[in-house]
Design a protein around this motif. Structure first.
Motif, PDB file in Angstrom:
ATOM      1  N   PRO A  88      36.988 -15.065   8.586  1.00  0.00           N
ATOM      2  CA  PRO A  88      37.667 -14.840   7.663  1.00  0.00           C
ATOM      3  C   PRO A  88      38.777 -13.735   7.709  1.00  0.00           C
ATOM      4  O   PRO A  88      39.692 -13.852   7.171  1.00  0.00           O
ATOM      5  N   LYS A  92      37.775 -21.443  -2.842  1.00  0.00           N
ATOM      6  CA  LYS A  92      36.870 -20.641  -3.278  1.00  0.00           C
ATOM      7  C   LYS A  92      35.830 -20.326  -1.882  1.00  0.00           C
ATOM      8  O   LYS A  92      35.383 -19.271  -1.616  1.00  0.00           O
ATOM      9  N   LEU A  93      35.981 -21.448  -1.049  1.00  0.00           N
ATOM     10  CA  LEU A  93      35.024 -21.336   0.254  1.00  0.00           C
ATOM     11  C   LEU A  93      35.232 -22.418   1.249  1.00  0.00           C
ATOM     12  O   LEU A  93      35.757 -23.647   0.564  1.00  0.00           O
ATOM     13  N   ALA A  94      35.010 -22.050   2.602  1.00  0.00           N
ATOM     14  CA  ALA A  94      35.184 -23.026   3.227  1.00  0.00           C
ATOM     15  C   ALA A  94      33.799 -23.668   3.411  1.00  0.00           C
ATOM     16  O   ALA A  94      32.583 -22.749   3.880  1.00  0.00           O
ATOM     17  N   ASP A 149      31.740 -22.534   7.244  1.00  0.00           N
ATOM     18  CA  ASP A 149      31.201 -21.375   7.381  1.00  0.00           C
ATOM     19  C   ASP A 149      30.622 -20.512   6.027  1.00  0.00           C
ATOM     20  O   ASP A 149      29.969 -19.648   6.092  1.00  0.00           O
ATOM     21  N   ASP A 150      30.791 -21.187   4.932  1.00  0.00           N
ATOM     22  CA  ASP A 150      30.189 -20.743   3.468  1.00  0.00           C
ATOM     23  C   ASP A 150      30.465 -19.195   3.216  1.00  0.00           C
ATOM     24  O   ASP A 150      29.650 -18.633   2.776  1.00  0.00           O
ATOM     25  N   SER A 151      31.771 -18.864   3.494  1.00  0.00           N
ATOM     26  CA  SER A 151      31.959 -17.373   3.777  1.00  0.00           C
ATOM     27  C   SER A 151      32.357 -16.680   2.391  1.00  0.00           C
ATOM     28  O   SER A 151      31.785 -15.832   1.688  1.00  0.00           O
ATOM     29  N   ASN A 152      33.222 -17.604   1.669  1.00  0.00           N
ATOM     30  CA  ASN A 152      33.745 -17.042   0.256  1.00  0.00           C
ATOM     31  C   ASN A 152      34.331 -15.704   0.557  1.00  0.00           C
ATOM     32  O   ASN A 152      33.952 -14.685  -0.143  1.00  0.00           O
ATOM     33  N   THR A 200      37.760 -15.120   2.352  1.00  0.00           N
ATOM     34  CA  THR A 200      39.300 -15.219   2.753  1.00  0.00           C
ATOM     35  C   THR A 200      40.224 -14.622   1.758  1.00  0.00           C
ATOM     36  O   THR A 200      41.114 -13.647   1.688  1.00  0.00           O
TER      37      THR A 200
HETATM   38  P1  AMP Z   1      35.959 -18.855   3.541  1.00  0.00           P
HETATM   39  O1  AMP Z   1      36.458 -17.561   3.090  1.00  0.00           O
HETATM   40  O2  AMP Z   1      35.954 -18.924   5.057  1.00  0.00           O
HETATM   41  O3  AMP Z   1      34.838 -19.423   2.741  1.00  0.00           O
HETATM   42  O4  AMP Z   1      37.404 -19.576   3.292  1.00  0.00           O
HETATM   43  C1  AMP Z   1      37.937 -19.662   2.029  1.00  0.00           C
HETATM   44  C2  AMP Z   1      39.195 -20.362   1.836  1.00  0.00           C
HETATM   45  O5  AMP Z   1      40.151 -19.745   2.809  1.00  0.00           O
HETATM   46  C3  AMP Z   1      39.337 -21.799   2.112  1.00  0.00           C
HETATM   47  O6  AMP Z   1      39.060 -22.514   0.976  1.00  0.00           O
HETATM   48  C4  AMP Z   1      40.729 -21.800   2.800  1.00  0.00           C
HETATM   49  O7  AMP Z   1      41.392 -21.931   1.508  1.00  0.00           O
HETATM   50  C5  AMP Z   1      41.109 -20.506   3.312  1.00  0.00           C
HETATM   51  N1  AMP Z   1      40.848 -20.675   4.913  1.00  0.00           N
HETATM   52  C6  AMP Z   1      39.866 -20.341   5.350  1.00  0.00           C
HETATM   53  N2  AMP Z   1      39.891 -20.666   6.743  1.00  0.00           N
HETATM   54  C7  AMP Z   1      41.215 -21.089   6.817  1.00  0.00           C
HETATM   55  C8  AMP Z   1      41.877 -21.496   7.865  1.00  0.00           C
HETATM   56  N3  AMP Z   1      41.571 -21.683   9.268  1.00  0.00           N
HETATM   57  N4  AMP Z   1      43.335 -22.030   7.832  1.00  0.00           N
HETATM   58  C9  AMP Z   1      43.636 -22.132   6.410  1.00  0.00           C
HETATM   59  N5  AMP Z   1      43.291 -21.767   5.373  1.00  0.00           N
HETATM   60  C10 AMP Z   1      42.072 -20.991   5.690  1.00  0.00           C
END
Ligand code: AMP
Length: 268
Positions: free
Chosen positions: A113, A136-138, A141-144, A146
């Motif tokens: 992220p 809100k979350l991918a 990876d379930d990171s929440n 980005t």
């Molecule tokens: P995360 O923080 O990994 O749970 O991701 C939260 C959000 O960040 C996702 O729902 C996407 O909107 C954006 N995001 C994360 N990874 C990517 C990626 N590789 N490319 C584009 N947007 C991303």
């Protein structure tokens, strides 16, 4: 007499440019398999789709454009060549153009992220975006993380877990899904938002729109050209399957149930 003030960048009369982040992830309906060496999950030959929360983010941006609140929707995906398919899906839903940030497939496992946030922050500045709209979350990876980190890098306000977004004179009014209720906040623009499940129901792309999307522009950029170094900051030690659930037992009555619970060491 004082000269008139130059127009503020974010007045109501000015429609917004929205940057939407869309990640290509393993489809939510696929049964995940862990690699035998526990280094990650099997991705080869597995169906991938746009992260479901990102479909909601795209839908919200398209609705903002339909209401003339947004003037342009730029969709960004950081990923391997197939991330272009994810971008095309967003374009078919109504986004205007795409940016494919090329991340080689073998680096996807270590793309974190923080890397994505740095990329999105750079692009938000470059594209003069008024809103960065993420999921809100991918679900892979379930990171929440980005949306929050992107807001922090840009030093912009954030409205995360949004279930309603309204344009108001000064900026945006965002209803957020918080534990046990809803929180309504007012934030100034530019801002970073993240879409929660109940924000909207994303539309399906129609065939004519899928055809139209093929003609929309998708630029390619390399992370280095944005000054973002993709070296990993976190080492994944092991990925393991959740424990298999044991089969249940049928009991005849409450006494037998209580007896069995006592056998297993549960006491009242
Ligand atoms: P995360 O923080 O990994 O749970 O991701 C939260 C959000 O960040 C996702 O729902 C996407 O909107 C954006 N995001 C994360 N990874 C990517 C990626 N590789 N490319 C584009 N947007 C991303």
């Amino acid at each position: 007499l004082l000269p008139p003030l130059p127009p503020h960048k974010h007045t109501v009369t000015m429609a917004l440019r929205v940057l939407v982040g869309c990640k290509r992830v393993i489809d939510y309906a696929v049964k995940i398999r862990v690699k035998p060496d526990k280094s990650g999950v099997v991705t080869e030959g597995v169906k991938h789709s746009m992260n479901p929360f990102d479909e909601i983010a795209v839908e919200e941006a398209v609705r903002m454009k339909e209401k003339k609140i947004a003037k342009e929707i730029v969709v960004v995906s950081c990923g391997p060549a197939q991330a272009q398919e994810t971008i095309r899906t967003a374009l078919a839903m109504g986004a205007d153009r795409g940016i494919h940030v090329e991340v080689p497939a073998d680096q996807m496992d270590t793309l974190q992220p923080l890397h994505v946030s740095k990329i999105l922050a750079k692009l938000a500045e470059k594209e003069a975006a008024d809103v960065v709209m993420l999921g809100k979350l991918a679900i892979d990876d379930d990171s929440n993380q980005t949306a929050q980190m992107t807001a922090s890098i840009l030093d912009w306000p954030q409205g995360v877990f949004a279930s309603k977004v309204e344009k108001t004179d000064a900026g945006l009014t965002v209803t957020r899904e918080v534990d046990g209720g809803l929180e309504t906040i007012k934030i100034n623009l530019p801002a970073v938002l993240s879409a929660d499940l109940r924000l909207n129901e994303p539309r399906y792309a129609t065939l004519p729109n899928i055809m139209k999307a093929k003609k929309k522009k998708v630029d390619k950029v390399k992370p280095d050209s944005l000054g973002v170094d993709l070296s990993p900051r976190i080492k994944v030690v092991a990925v393991e399957d959740p424990p298999v659930r044991e089969a249940g037992q049928t009991v005849a009555d409450v006494d037998e149930l209580v007896g069995k619970l006592k056998e297993k060491g549960f006491s009242s």
